[in-house]
Design an enzyme around this catalytic site. Structure first.
Site, PDB file in Angstrom:
ATOM      1  N   THR A  85      33.680  -7.781 -34.464  1.00 31.38           N
ATOM      2  CA  THR A  85      32.461  -7.268 -33.806  1.00 31.38           C
ATOM      3  C   THR A  85      31.753  -6.358 -34.819  1.00 31.38           C
ATOM      4  O   THR A  85      31.934  -5.136 -34.783  1.00 31.38           O
ATOM      5  CB  THR A  85      32.796  -6.459 -32.535  1.00 31.38           C
ATOM      6  OG1 THR A  85      34.003  -5.725 -32.755  1.00 31.38           O
ATOM      7  CG2 THR A  85      32.956  -7.326 -31.329  1.00 31.38           C
ATOM      8  N   VAL A 166      46.436  -1.180 -33.439  1.00 28.11           N
ATOM      9  CA  VAL A 166      47.489  -1.082 -34.455  1.00 28.11           C
ATOM     10  C   VAL A 166      46.938  -0.628 -35.804  1.00 28.11           C
ATOM     11  O   VAL A 166      45.795  -0.923 -36.153  1.00 28.11           O
ATOM     12  CB  VAL A 166      48.229  -2.433 -34.608  1.00 28.11           C
ATOM     13  CG1 VAL A 166      49.126  -2.652 -33.415  1.00 28.11           C
ATOM     14  CG2 VAL A 166      47.256  -3.574 -34.782  1.00 28.11           C
ATOM     15  N   LYS A 217      39.213   2.673 -26.675  1.00 27.74           N
ATOM     16  CA  LYS A 217      39.342   2.286 -28.085  1.00 27.74           C
ATOM     17  C   LYS A 217      38.274   2.962 -28.951  1.00 27.74           C
ATOM     18  O   LYS A 217      38.559   3.502 -30.028  1.00 27.74           O
ATOM     19  CB  LYS A 217      39.242   0.754 -28.192  1.00 27.74           C
ATOM     20  CG  LYS A 217      39.163   0.209 -29.603  1.00 27.74           C
ATOM     21  CD  LYS A 217      40.400   0.561 -30.393  1.00 27.74           C
ATOM     22  CE  LYS A 217      40.202   0.345 -31.872  1.00 27.74           C
ATOM     23  NZ  LYS A 217      40.731  -0.869 -32.360  1.00 27.74           N
ATOM     24  N   ARG A 224      39.007  10.253 -34.405  1.00 24.71           N
ATOM     25  CA  ARG A 224      39.518  10.356 -35.782  1.00 24.71           C
ATOM     26  C   ARG A 224      38.365  10.560 -36.768  1.00 24.71           C
ATOM     27  O   ARG A 224      38.458  11.353 -37.694  1.00 24.71           O
ATOM     28  CB  ARG A 224      40.317   9.090 -36.119  1.00 24.71           C
ATOM     29  CG  ARG A 224      41.222   9.263 -37.329  1.00 24.71           C
ATOM     30  CD  ARG A 224      42.434   8.387 -37.222  1.00 24.71           C
ATOM     31  NE  ARG A 224      43.161   8.294 -38.464  1.00 24.71           N
ATOM     32  CZ  ARG A 224      44.140   9.128 -38.834  1.00 24.71           C
ATOM     33  NH1 ARG A 224      44.497  10.103 -38.034  1.00 24.71           N
ATOM     34  NH2 ARG A 224      44.767   8.953 -39.975  1.00 24.71           N
ATOM     35  N   HIS A 255      48.983  27.269 -37.972  1.00 22.87           N
ATOM     36  CA  HIS A 255      48.720  27.733 -36.603  1.00 22.87           C
ATOM     37  C   HIS A 255      49.258  26.670 -35.633  1.00 22.87           C
ATOM     38  O   HIS A 255      49.054  25.476 -35.855  1.00 22.87           O
ATOM     39  CB  HIS A 255      47.204  27.920 -36.424  1.00 22.87           C
ATOM     40  CG  HIS A 255      46.826  28.481 -35.092  1.00 22.87           C
ATOM     41  ND1 HIS A 255      46.871  27.733 -33.938  1.00 22.87           N
ATOM     42  CD2 HIS A 255      46.394  29.707 -34.726  1.00 22.87           C
ATOM     43  CE1 HIS A 255      46.496  28.480 -32.919  1.00 22.87           C
ATOM     44  NE2 HIS A 255      46.200  29.687 -33.376  1.00 22.87           N
ATOM     45  N   GLY A 268      36.714   4.716 -44.904  1.00 21.33           N
ATOM     46  CA  GLY A 268      36.579   3.279 -45.117  1.00 21.33           C
ATOM     47  C   GLY A 268      37.271   2.478 -44.045  1.00 21.33           C
ATOM     48  O   GLY A 268      37.667   3.000 -43.005  1.00 21.33           O
ATOM     49  N   CYS A 271      37.108  -0.183 -39.075  1.00 19.84           N
ATOM     50  CA  CYS A 271      37.225   0.292 -37.691  1.00 19.84           C
ATOM     51  C   CYS A 271      36.569   1.649 -37.529  1.00 19.84           C
ATOM     52  O   CYS A 271      35.606   1.811 -36.797  1.00 19.84           O
ATOM     53  CB  CYS A 271      38.692   0.399 -37.309  1.00 19.84           C
ATOM     54  SG  CYS A 271      39.619  -1.062 -37.742  1.00 19.84           S
ATOM     55  N   LYS A 337      42.417   3.047 -48.259  1.00 23.83           N
ATOM     56  CA  LYS A 337      43.293   4.188 -48.007  1.00 23.83           C
ATOM     57  C   LYS A 337      44.596   3.993 -48.778  1.00 23.83           C
ATOM     58  O   LYS A 337      44.780   2.973 -49.437  1.00 23.83           O
ATOM     59  CB  LYS A 337      43.540   4.399 -46.518  1.00 23.83           C
ATOM     60  CG  LYS A 337      44.295   3.299 -45.819  1.00 23.83           C
ATOM     61  CD  LYS A 337      44.523   3.718 -44.370  1.00 23.83           C
ATOM     62  CE  LYS A 337      45.377   2.721 -43.648  1.00 23.83           C
ATOM     63  NZ  LYS A 337      45.690   3.142 -42.304  1.00 23.83           N
ATOM     64  N   ARG A 344      38.351  -3.672 -48.246  1.00 19.56           N
ATOM     65  CA  ARG A 344      37.170  -3.823 -47.393  1.00 19.56           C
ATOM     66  C   ARG A 344      36.592  -2.465 -46.991  1.00 19.56           C
ATOM     67  O   ARG A 344      37.313  -1.585 -46.583  1.00 19.56           O
ATOM     68  CB  ARG A 344      37.527  -4.637 -46.139  1.00 19.56           C
ATOM     69  CG  ARG A 344      37.785  -6.102 -46.491  1.00 19.56           C
ATOM     70  CD  ARG A 344      38.204  -6.902 -45.301  1.00 19.56           C
ATOM     71  NE  ARG A 344      39.397  -6.355 -44.680  1.00 19.56           N
ATOM     72  CZ  ARG A 344      39.832  -6.715 -43.480  1.00 19.56           C
ATOM     73  NH1 ARG A 344      39.161  -7.605 -42.788  1.00 19.56           N
ATOM     74  NH2 ARG A 344      40.920  -6.202 -42.990  1.00 19.56           N
TER      75      ARG A 344
HETATM   76  N1  SAJ Z   1      41.132   9.170 -43.785  1.00 21.73           N
HETATM   77  C1  SAJ Z   1      40.800  10.379 -44.357  1.00 21.73           C
HETATM   78  N2  SAJ Z   1      41.521  11.489 -44.006  1.00 21.73           N
HETATM   79  C2  SAJ Z   1      42.552  11.425 -43.123  1.00 21.73           C
HETATM   80  C3  SAJ Z   1      42.879  10.185 -42.522  1.00 21.73           C
HETATM   81  C4  SAJ Z   1      42.147   9.063 -42.879  1.00 21.73           C
HETATM   82  O1  SAJ Z   1      39.863  10.473 -45.158  1.00 21.73           O
HETATM   83  O2  SAJ Z   1      43.166  12.471 -42.865  1.00 21.73           O
HETATM   84  C5  SAJ Z   1      40.374   7.951 -44.154  1.00 21.73           C
HETATM   85  C6  SAJ Z   1      41.237   6.870 -44.821  1.00 21.73           C
HETATM   86  O3  SAJ Z   1      41.415   7.118 -46.189  1.00 21.73           O
HETATM   87  C7  SAJ Z   1      40.422   5.632 -44.538  1.00 21.73           C
HETATM   88  C8  SAJ Z   1      39.800   5.926 -43.162  1.00 21.73           C
HETATM   89  O4  SAJ Z   1      39.896   7.327 -42.980  1.00 21.73           O
HETATM   90  O5  SAJ Z   1      39.380   5.483 -45.481  1.00 21.73           O
HETATM   91  C9  SAJ Z   1      40.493   5.212 -41.999  1.00 21.73           C
HETATM   92  O6  SAJ Z   1      41.901   5.259 -42.145  1.00 21.73           O
HETATM   93  P1  SAJ Z   1      42.891   5.507 -40.919  1.00 21.73           P
HETATM   94  O7  SAJ Z   1      44.275   5.465 -41.431  1.00 21.73           O
HETATM   95  O8  SAJ Z   1      42.489   6.740 -40.203  1.00 21.73           O
HETATM   96  O9  SAJ Z   1      42.589   4.325 -39.915  1.00 21.73           O
HETATM   97  P2  SAJ Z   1      42.505   2.701 -40.015  1.00 21.73           P
HETATM   98  O10 SAJ Z   1      41.067   2.328 -40.158  1.00 21.73           O
HETATM   99  O11 SAJ Z   1      43.456   2.124 -40.994  1.00 21.73           O
HETATM  100  O12 SAJ Z   1      43.029   2.298 -38.533  1.00 21.73           O
HETATM  101  C10 SAJ Z   1      42.399   2.882 -37.390  1.00 21.73           C
HETATM  102  C11 SAJ Z   1      43.507   3.420 -36.460  1.00 21.73           C
HETATM  103  N3  SAJ Z   1      42.906   4.263 -35.437  1.00 21.73           N
HETATM  104  C12 SAJ Z   1      43.332   5.533 -35.217  1.00 21.73           C
HETATM  105  O13 SAJ Z   1      44.219   6.051 -35.865  1.00 21.73           O
HETATM  106  C13 SAJ Z   1      42.675   6.281 -34.110  1.00 21.73           C
HETATM  107  C14 SAJ Z   1      44.268   2.262 -35.817  1.00 21.73           C
HETATM  108  O14 SAJ Z   1      45.192   2.744 -34.862  1.00 21.73           O
HETATM  109  C15 SAJ Z   1      43.279   1.296 -35.147  1.00 21.73           C
HETATM  110  O15 SAJ Z   1      43.945   0.202 -34.542  1.00 21.73           O
HETATM  111  C16 SAJ Z   1      42.364   0.776 -36.233  1.00 21.73           C
HETATM  112  O16 SAJ Z   1      41.615   1.897 -36.746  1.00 21.73           O
HETATM  113  C17 SAJ Z   1      41.434  -0.270 -35.611  1.00 21.73           C
HETATM  114  O17 SAJ Z   1      41.690  -1.469 -35.784  1.00 21.73           O
HETATM  115  O18 SAJ Z   1      40.492   0.107 -34.880  1.00 21.73           O
END
Ligand code: SAJ
Length: 421
Positions: A85, A166, A217, A224, A255, A268, A271, A337, A344
């Site tokens: 989507t 996931v 979702k 996040r 804290h 990145g 999602c 990450k 992507r």
């Molecule tokens: N990031 C930061 N700082 C952090 C954590 C992450 O800059 O402290 C960045 C990462 O480097 C990356 C981006 O955020 O560029 C996203 O990474 P992520 O690990 O937070 O998440 P995704 O995109 O791999 O997966 C997320 C997850 N959602 C949540 O944790 C709420 C996953 O559970 C979802 O299923 C997935 O999106 C999805 O398919 O929607």
């Protein structure tokens, strides 16, 4: 009615592992994908995506005859739709709108093979109202069948939304262990979905309505995004105030009720940088914080590039005999990450491309998780140790494990992840 045959439409990062999990529980699974390469790869018992442990499960499922991939839907008792989507194209400054054309195409593709007693579950991350829209598309295509929006509990075909949640890199474990939120268009739709997911889900399957399930979702990923934006904003504030943001966050996190996430080069993946827009585009007047968080996170790559430009001019000041075209820059990490190979929507990749473009001298790229760099970058992929030995400016973009033990000494470093400070 039990589920003998399950069809998963869209065999990507979510659909393929989901299909494989059902097949591993000895269900007959028909995977459907418009990508012929994906279909052929899966039917050979191989996978076209990178996800730990998935290759073994798919290989076993295909060789034991429980999973097959096809290009055109075949009859089944349950259909799970796991298609992308994305956004619609939009001009800069406009709020991106969700593009439901793949859900529409999947609905139209399965409609001819639907029969009384089937269930259709939308798994794709969707804006609020998408499941009801999918039910409309199915009803338009099959006027001989009844759907929940027409007759409620007595519908011939049940419809629900069950978003995937996931984490890439942990999909196989999280598919089994995570709780699932299930929003049926009726109670019966929800209950039948729970029965289906219980085939392999060990987490709790919690029932709600479809609109809430859609919003759950979007809320998780927006939460996040907002939290990461807070960390990214802090990093820019601390830079102005000459404070080490990583030290600051680790101290604040002592804290008992504070848990700040980590700043980085931007957000990145496919999602977290996308889903918040699905809320903002529906409710722009209300979603002010979610909008602003997107803007902060999207602004971070440019901030990093500006830091690299400053590093180049600092280097030239320190070395008056050198010229910009004699400076070598190394960029560490291209993935979106840490500890994955997925490029992507990667801010690290975007920043590296921009540095290659703007820098007159040589740029080295270091990414231990891939073996070749994308064709559209004119730079060479080299080892960590060579980059550390030979580069003049070091740009740390992804905190891969491999980078943590080796660090450039006495060199100019732009460290977006705080692992070398
Ligand atoms: N990031 C930061 N700082 C952090 C954590 C992450 O800059 O402290 C960045 C990462 O480097 C990356 C981006 O955020 O560029 C996203 O990474 P992520 O690990 O937070 O998440 P995704 O995109 O791999 O997966 C997320 C997850 N959602 C949540 O944790 C709420 C996953 O559970 C979802 O299923 C997935 O999106 C999805 O398919 O929607």
């Amino acid at each position: 009615m039990s589920f003998e045959t399950i069809s998963v439409v869209g065999l990507g990062y979510i659909g393929l592992p989901t299909a494989a999990m059902f097949a591993s529980r000895k269900k007959k699974v028909i995977g459907v994908d418009v990508n012929q390469h994906a279909v052929e790869t899966i039917n050979r018992g191989e996978i076209h995506i990178v996800e730990p442990d998935l290759d073994m499960i798919v290989h076993a499922a295909v060789t034991e005859g429980y999973l097959k991939a096809v290009s055109t839907p075949e009859p089944a008792d349950a259909f799970l739709i796991a298609v992308p989507t994305p956004f619609k194209e939009c001009a800069g400054g406009e709020i991106p709108e969700p593009d439901l054309r793949f859900i529409e195409a999947a609905s139209k593709a399965i409609a001819p093979v639907l029969k009384k007693g089937d269930i259709v579950i939308l798994e794709s991350t969707s804006p609020v109202g998408a499941t009801e829209q999918m039910a409309e598309w199915l009803a338009e295509a099959r006027s001989d069948l009844t759907f929940p929006q027409m007759v409620g509990e007595n519908a011939d075909v049940n419809i629900a939304h069950c978003p995937e949640r996931v984490l890439p890199g942990h999909v196989v474990r999280e598919l089994v262990e995570n709780d699932r939120v299930i929003g049926g268009l009726t109670k019966k739709c929800s209950e039948r979905s729970v029965e289906l997911y219980k085939t392999f889900v060990q987490g709790e399957c919690v029932i709600t309505n479809a609109r809430t399930a859609e919003m759950v979702k979007l809320t998780e990923n927006s939460c996040r995004d907002v939290q990461i934006a807070f960390a990214n904003e802090l990093s820019m504030i601390c830079d102005e105030l000459n404070i080490n943001v990583w030290e600051l966050i680790s101290l604040a996190n002592r804290h008992p009720r504070i848990n700040i996430l980590q700043p980085g080069p931007g957000v990145g993946g496919h999602c977290i940088a996308v889903d918040p827009w699905f809320i903002v585009s529906k409710t722009p007047e209300q979603a002010k914080l979610i909008y602003q968080a997107r803007k902060v996170n999207d602004s971070k790559p440019k901030w990093v590039i500006d830091k690299v430009k400053i590093a180049i001019s600092d280097f030239l000041q320190e070395h008056p005999s050198r010229t910009a075209n004699s400076i070598t820059i190394a960029c560490y990490g291209l993935a979106f990450k840490a500890n994955i190979d997925d490029l992507r929507e990667s801010p690290a990749l975007m920043i590296s491309k921009e540095i290659v473009k703007l820098h007159q001298g040589q740029t080295f790229l270091v990414e231990p998780n891939i073996s070749s760099i994308p064709v559209d970058i004119d730079a060479s992929l080299i080892s960590i140790s060579k980059a550390i030995d030979e580069a003049d400016i070091h740009v740390m973009l992804v905190d891969h494990e491999e980078f943590k033990d080796q660090k450039p000494e006495n060199a100019i470093v732009v460290d977006t992840k705080g692992i070398w400070l």
